[in-house]
Design a protein around this motif. Sequence first.
Motif, PDB file in Angstrom:
ATOM      1  N   TYR A  43     -10.720  -3.674   0.325  1.00 13.68           N
ATOM      2  CA  TYR A  43     -11.432  -3.804   1.606  1.00 13.68           C
ATOM      3  C   TYR A  43     -12.748  -4.573   1.417  1.00 13.68           C
ATOM      4  O   TYR A  43     -13.059  -5.489   2.176  1.00 13.68           O
ATOM      5  CB  TYR A  43     -11.676  -2.391   2.131  1.00 13.68           C
ATOM      6  N   ARG A  54      -8.257   4.773   6.492  1.00 13.87           N
ATOM      7  CA  ARG A  54      -9.420   5.605   6.817  1.00 13.87           C
ATOM      8  C   ARG A  54      -9.167   6.446   8.058  1.00 13.87           C
ATOM      9  O   ARG A  54      -9.570   7.595   8.124  1.00 13.87           O
ATOM     10  CB  ARG A  54     -10.641   4.717   6.988  1.00 13.87           C
ATOM     11  N   VAL A  64      -4.654   3.067  -0.280  1.00  8.80           N
ATOM     12  CA  VAL A  64      -5.324   1.785  -0.081  1.00  8.80           C
ATOM     13  C   VAL A  64      -6.635   1.837  -0.851  1.00  8.80           C
ATOM     14  O   VAL A  64      -7.421   2.770  -0.682  1.00  8.80           O
ATOM     15  CB  VAL A  64      -5.582   1.518   1.417  1.00  8.80           C
ATOM     16  N   LYS A  65      -6.859   0.860  -1.670  1.00 13.68           N
ATOM     17  CA  LYS A  65      -8.070   0.831  -2.493  1.00 13.68           C
ATOM     18  C   LYS A  65      -9.255   0.278  -1.704  1.00 13.68           C
ATOM     19  O   LYS A  65      -9.143  -0.712  -1.000  1.00 13.68           O
ATOM     20  CB  LYS A  65      -7.842  -0.033  -3.732  1.00 13.68           C
ATOM     21  N   ARG A  66     -10.379   0.936  -1.845  1.00 19.07           N
ATOM     22  CA  ARG A  66     -11.578   0.517  -1.130  1.00 19.07           C
ATOM     23  C   ARG A  66     -12.089  -0.845  -1.618  1.00 19.07           C
ATOM     24  O   ARG A  66     -12.607  -1.631  -0.848  1.00 19.07           O
ATOM     25  CB  ARG A  66     -12.670   1.569  -1.267  1.00 19.07           C
ATOM     26  N   TYR A  68      -7.138  -0.905   5.084  1.00 21.28           N
ATOM     27  CA  TYR A  68      -8.106   0.148   4.789  1.00 21.28           C
ATOM     28  C   TYR A  68      -8.562   0.857   6.057  1.00 21.28           C
ATOM     29  O   TYR A  68      -8.793   2.070   6.053  1.00 21.28           O
ATOM     30  CB  TYR A  68      -9.307  -0.409   4.021  1.00 21.28           C
ATOM     31  N   ASN A 110       0.794  -1.225   0.000  1.00 23.16           N
ATOM     32  CA  ASN A 110       0.000   0.000   0.000  1.00 23.16           C
ATOM     33  C   ASN A 110       0.828   1.277   0.000  1.00 23.16           C
ATOM     34  O   ASN A 110       0.262   2.365   0.021  1.00 23.16           O
ATOM     35  CB  ASN A 110      -0.951  -0.004   1.190  1.00 23.16           C
TER      36      ASN A 110
END
Length: 189
Positions: free
Chosen positions: A117, A179, A112-114, A175, A100
Amino acid sequence: MRDDDAKKVVSFPAPLRTGYDGSDALSTTFVQHVRAQVAEHGQLSDALSPADEKLVEDEVAFQKRFGFDWPRVHRRELLWLKRDLDLTDAEIRLLQRTGNFFLEPSSVRLDVKRWFYLVGWAQIVSLGVCIGVPILQVVGSQRFLLPSQWVILALWSLGAYGLGRGLHYFYVRPYQIFRRTRAMGPERG
């Protein structure tokens, strides 16, 4: 409380003392307010700590601490990112292991790609259904289970739990870290 202690307390503005509605705007306002208070009271240094400066120069010490090696420019940027986003060493190692961090010519970016997640949670739910339903069927269909069957059920359950924890660690946790740190963003003086 003494007057000296009262001056060190960071007061929250009235809108932030009320209920939190989950919006990013409120988080950003809160972070900006705390940063302003810290800057006003001079508690945040504009330089890396001496220990971190040593890590920038000492490649072996950096590798021992984080478990990977990067060029000097990226080591410095990673330590700034760690300080600015309040990341722990364990979080740095996890984010590196899961790919990441993106190295640009003179900076390090956390992204970080959603969807990663969401795929992680989908796998965890699928695992729960694929393992949980057969276990419930076996337990519910028989009145008495033999001790060997209990052992098999326990091993299946422990295996599913371990696999679910692994999926959470590698797919969901990065993630959650991203966040948490997204509103803070790297800002240096």
